[in-house]
Design a protein around this motif. Sequence first.
Motif, PDB file in Angstrom:
ATOM      1  N   ILE A 163       8.609  12.025   4.885  1.00  0.00           N
ATOM      2  CA  ILE A 163       7.436  11.126   4.888  1.00  0.00           C
ATOM      3  C   ILE A 163       7.782   9.780   4.252  1.00  0.00           C
ATOM      4  CG2 ILE A 163       5.182  10.832   3.736  1.00  0.00           C
ATOM      5  CD1 ILE A 163       4.557  13.719   4.443  1.00  0.00           C
ATOM      6  N   ASN A 164       7.371   8.688   4.915  1.00  0.00           N
ATOM      7  CA  ASN A 164       7.595   7.343   4.370  1.00  0.00           C
ATOM      8  C   ASN A 164       6.394   6.828   3.588  1.00  0.00           C
ATOM      9  OD1 ASN A 164       8.131   7.201   7.646  1.00  0.00           O
ATOM     10  ND2 ASN A 164       9.959   6.767   6.401  1.00  0.00           N
ATOM     11  N   ALA A 165       5.202   7.346   3.923  1.00  0.00           N
ATOM     12  CA  ALA A 165       4.000   6.757   3.314  1.00  0.00           C
ATOM     13  C   ALA A 165       2.877   7.780   3.222  1.00  0.00           C
ATOM     14  CB  ALA A 165       3.531   5.568   4.149  1.00  0.00           C
ATOM     15  N   ILE A 166       2.054   7.590   2.175  1.00  0.00           N
ATOM     16  CA  ILE A 166       0.873   8.438   1.969  1.00  0.00           C
ATOM     17  C   ILE A 166      -0.357   7.533   2.048  1.00  0.00           C
ATOM     18  CG2 ILE A 166      -0.372   9.829   0.234  1.00  0.00           C
ATOM     19  CD1 ILE A 166       2.013  11.331   1.103  1.00  0.00           C
ATOM     20  N   VAL A 167      -1.375   7.977   2.785  1.00  0.00           N
ATOM     21  CA  VAL A 167      -2.646   7.247   2.806  1.00  0.00           C
ATOM     22  C   VAL A 167      -3.695   8.114   2.120  1.00  0.00           C
ATOM     23  CG1 VAL A 167      -4.490   6.326   4.278  1.00  0.00           C
ATOM     24  CG2 VAL A 167      -2.094   5.888   4.851  1.00  0.00           C
ATOM     25  N   ILE A 168      -4.315   7.556   1.087  1.00  0.00           N
ATOM     26  CA  ILE A 168      -5.344   8.294   0.340  1.00  0.00           C
ATOM     27  C   ILE A 168      -6.706   7.689   0.668  1.00  0.00           C
ATOM     28  CG2 ILE A 168      -6.204   8.927  -1.950  1.00  0.00           C
ATOM     29  CD1 ILE A 168      -3.316   8.882  -2.944  1.00  0.00           C
ATOM     30  N   ALA A 186       7.197   3.200  -6.581  1.00  0.00           N
ATOM     31  CA  ALA A 186       7.937   1.927  -6.483  1.00  0.00           C
ATOM     32  C   ALA A 186       8.883   1.778  -7.678  1.00  0.00           C
ATOM     33  CB  ALA A 186       6.957   0.754  -6.433  1.00  0.00           C
ATOM     34  N   ALA A 187       8.386   2.121  -8.889  1.00  0.00           N
ATOM     35  CA  ALA A 187       9.203   1.976 -10.105  1.00  0.00           C
ATOM     36  C   ALA A 187      10.448   2.853 -10.030  1.00  0.00           C
ATOM     37  CB  ALA A 187       8.364   2.339 -11.328  1.00  0.00           C
ATOM     38  N   HIS A 188      10.331   4.010  -9.353  1.00  0.00           N
ATOM     39  CA  HIS A 188      11.478   4.923  -9.250  1.00  0.00           C
ATOM     40  C   HIS A 188      12.296   4.696  -7.978  1.00  0.00           C
ATOM     41  CE1 HIS A 188       9.140   6.830 -12.384  1.00  0.00           C
ATOM     42  NE2 HIS A 188      10.229   7.499 -12.716  1.00  0.00           N
ATOM     43  N   ASN A 189      11.941   3.654  -7.236  1.00  0.00           N
ATOM     44  CA  ASN A 189      12.646   3.357  -5.978  1.00  0.00           C
ATOM     45  C   ASN A 189      12.719   4.553  -5.039  1.00  0.00           C
ATOM     46  OD1 ASN A 189      13.384   0.651  -5.973  1.00  0.00           O
ATOM     47  ND2 ASN A 189      14.884   1.076  -7.616  1.00  0.00           N
ATOM     48  N   TYR A 190      11.635   5.310  -4.950  1.00  0.00           N
ATOM     49  CA  TYR A 190      11.631   6.502  -4.104  1.00  0.00           C
ATOM     50  C   TYR A 190      11.463   6.155  -2.619  1.00  0.00           C
ATOM     51  CZ  TYR A 190      11.218   9.602  -8.194  1.00  0.00           C
ATOM     52  OH  TYR A 190      11.425  10.291  -9.358  1.00  0.00           O
ATOM     53  N   GLY A 191      11.098   4.916  -2.335  1.00  0.00           N
ATOM     54  CA  GLY A 191      10.928   4.516  -0.933  1.00  0.00           C
ATOM     55  C   GLY A 191       9.725   5.174  -0.271  1.00  0.00           C
ATOM     56  N   VAL A 192       8.689   5.476  -1.067  1.00  0.00           N
ATOM     57  CA  VAL A 192       7.457   6.061  -0.490  1.00  0.00           C
ATOM     58  C   VAL A 192       6.311   5.078  -0.733  1.00  0.00           C
ATOM     59  CG1 VAL A 192       5.879   8.028  -0.480  1.00  0.00           C
ATOM     60  CG2 VAL A 192       8.299   8.372  -1.080  1.00  0.00           C
ATOM     61  N   GLN A 193       5.697   4.624   0.349  1.00  0.00           N
ATOM     62  CA  GLN A 193       4.578   3.685   0.229  1.00  0.00           C
ATOM     63  C   GLN A 193       3.270   4.456   0.048  1.00  0.00           C
ATOM     64  OE1 GLN A 193       6.687   2.090   3.930  1.00  0.00           O
ATOM     65  NE2 GLN A 193       4.916   0.762   3.714  1.00  0.00           N
ATOM     66  N   VAL A 194       2.324   3.835  -0.655  1.00  0.00           N
ATOM     67  CA  VAL A 194       1.006   4.467  -0.836  1.00  0.00           C
ATOM     68  C   VAL A 194      -0.071   3.433  -0.507  1.00  0.00           C
ATOM     69  CG1 VAL A 194      -0.539   5.695  -2.410  1.00  0.00           C
ATOM     70  CG2 VAL A 194       1.948   5.925  -2.685  1.00  0.00           C
ATOM     71  N   ILE A 195      -0.978   3.846   0.364  1.00  0.00           N
ATOM     72  CA  ILE A 195      -2.055   2.945   0.813  1.00  0.00           C
ATOM     73  C   ILE A 195      -3.389   3.660   0.590  1.00  0.00           C
ATOM     74  CG2 ILE A 195      -3.079   1.831   2.885  1.00  0.00           C
ATOM     75  CD1 ILE A 195      -0.411   0.523   1.985  1.00  0.00           C
ATOM     76  N   GLY A 196      -4.419   2.911   0.159  1.00  0.00           N
ATOM     77  CA  GLY A 196      -5.749   3.490  -0.041  1.00  0.00           C
ATOM     78  C   GLY A 196      -6.715   3.056   1.039  1.00  0.00           C
ATOM     79  N   CYS A 197      -7.861   3.741   1.069  1.00  0.00           N
ATOM     80  CA  CYS A 197      -8.881   3.430   2.071  1.00  0.00           C
ATOM     81  C   CYS A 197     -10.257   3.644   1.424  1.00  0.00           C
ATOM     82  CB  CYS A 197      -8.658   4.419   3.210  1.00  0.00           C
ATOM     83  SG  CYS A 197      -9.253   3.838   4.736  1.00  0.00           S
ATOM     84  N   PRO A 198     -11.193   2.667   1.544  1.00  0.00           N
ATOM     85  CA  PRO A 198     -12.446   2.740   0.766  1.00  0.00           C
ATOM     86  C   PRO A 198     -13.506   3.662   1.359  1.00  0.00           C
ATOM     87  CG  PRO A 198     -12.404   0.715   2.061  1.00  0.00           C
ATOM     88  CD  PRO A 198     -11.113   1.434   2.355  1.00  0.00           C
ATOM     89  N   LYS A 199     -13.709   4.789   0.723  1.00  0.00           N
ATOM     90  CA  LYS A 199     -14.688   5.784   1.184  1.00  0.00           C
ATOM     91  C   LYS A 199     -15.695   6.102   0.099  1.00  0.00           C
ATOM     92  CE  LYS A 199     -14.824   9.321  -0.472  1.00  0.00           C
ATOM     93  NZ  LYS A 199     -14.837  10.558  -1.262  1.00  0.00           N
ATOM     94  N   THR A 200     -16.922   6.263   0.382  1.00  0.00           N
ATOM     95  CA  THR A 200     -17.959   6.956  -0.394  1.00  0.00           C
ATOM     96  C   THR A 200     -19.329   6.573   0.144  1.00  0.00           C
ATOM     97  OG1 THR A 200     -19.022   7.393  -2.494  1.00  0.00           O
ATOM     98  CG2 THR A 200     -17.962   5.258  -2.354  1.00  0.00           C
TER      99      THR A 200
END
Length: 546
Positions: A163-168, A186-200
């Motif tokens: 997996i390259n990216a997680i969307v929460i 990012a700090a650990h250079n793991y190469g995994v992107q994280v993106i959020g999405c506004p729900k409620t």
Amino acid sequence: MEKSALQICRSAYSPKLPKGLRGGVSIKEGEPTQSVGNQEEIKALFPNTYGMPLVEFVPGDSKEKAEPINMGVILSGGQAPGGHNVICGLFDELKRINPASRLYGFLMGPGGLVDHKYIEITSEIVDEYRNTGGFDMIGSGRTKLEEKEQFEKGLLIIRELGINAIVIIGGDDSNTNACVLAEYYAAHNYGVQVIGCPKTIDGDLKNDQIETSFGFDTACKTYAEVIGNIQRDANSARKYWHFIKLMGRSASHIALECALQCQPNICIVSEEVEAKNMTLDDIVTYISDIVAKRAANGNNFGTVLIPEGLIEFIPAMKHLIAELNDLLATAEAAEHEGAAQRAWILSKLSAENAAIYESLPEGVAHQLTMERDPHGNVQVSLIETEKLLSEMVAVKLATWAQEGKFAGKFAAQHHFFGYEGRCAAPSNYDADYCYALGTSAAELVANGKTGYMAIVKNTTAPAEEWIAGGVPITMMMNMERRHGKMKPVIRKALVDLEGAPFKTFAAHREAWAEQTAFVYPGPIQYWGPAEVCDRCTMTLALEQAK
Ligand code: FBP
């Protein structure tokens, strides 16, 4: 899964996409950003994801030759109509970018990432859920994703699936956690992107960058439909006062929006109660006065809207709840149950809080002691504020009757609308908005972004003029005290008493109280004139009106 005729036709609906997200997409970057408060502290806590620019998507080159993307998606917290369409938007865009891309859904919320529970989301699954309400495609949960051990455990399955990216997809707390996770990877250079999405559905995740959280539109329209039906019943039988509690853990946006749509006789706004330092008795007197005035005109009926979070906004109740929270967290608390618990609590509370606790109907007092949610919050959906208020109004009116100040009749009915609206089939607004949010999130990943939330703006205009992009999550943060510690969090948006939605309500409420000015909004429409089917909430229209 067997489908209704409406579901079959509705699944064929193609959500309308903004111009910038149709076909080839290019990215336009703005100036570096700052957090809304505590800039130095936030910058120090998020050195890798602070200060990034706002981004906007505009029509551009096709990414057909781009590398495949493997993505994981998580639904976090309470259900909100449109969540499935976010996933559909993600899926379609990932496949458009490269058909070899893969989308994995972590099951039952953030816990699915930590416990390695997932499914691959295929086109068969996506087609089954297009334009449907609910989060049942992969389920949701309230596990807090905030510990390094959780991030590292999640990384194992992320690596296994490539997996390259997680969307929460979540509310303010979940997106705050998404930002912490993005910074950590990012700090650990793991190469995994994280993106959020506004729900409620609560509508309290909004600010200069986020016009509204998804689900608020459909949930409010669903509640407004049934409130309208109740009002018509009330106006037909003319014998009941309906006390209607509406969801919204903290902010009163839902109650206010329903009031704007339905014009009830009374709507309590928690933020105003707090600002005016009102007591429970002040609220009861306010309602009783209106009941008495209407009775004097021969109208022994009406509607009262009550926001779910009210109890925590009454200053004296807030103090009581804070002391109860501390008390119930002690080891001794577990030793007392039932009647013994009540006596034990009364013996431990300060004199002032004990007096308030004792004055409450026993059922409500007990509800205040029930189990807290994983964030340590009182579960306000379990507290029957609608019954508490109507019982206290009845007592006050009986006293007034003895004093010759009330000669009418008072009979109450109670309702709680919350779960009924959270999984409703999304309105066109939410179906379109969510699909665009999912498409934007996929594009943020394709453009190498992390620590961003997908956004779509200008949503009071027709959908093709909407503007999609992303906002650095750090931009929306400040430091707040949470459970005794200062923490970086996204600011929760409560009802702004200086804002146009509240002011509009305040300008009309006296007339709505005395007259019967009910509006009956009717059910959400999916086919028909755009002014009926594509309209947004009145809150959004008033906020965005120039
Ligand atoms: P989110 O903020 O997670 O979207 O949930 C909001 C909400 O629907 C509130 O309106 C309500 O108080 C709460 O969830 C109920 O939670 P639960 O589903 O755990 O009973």
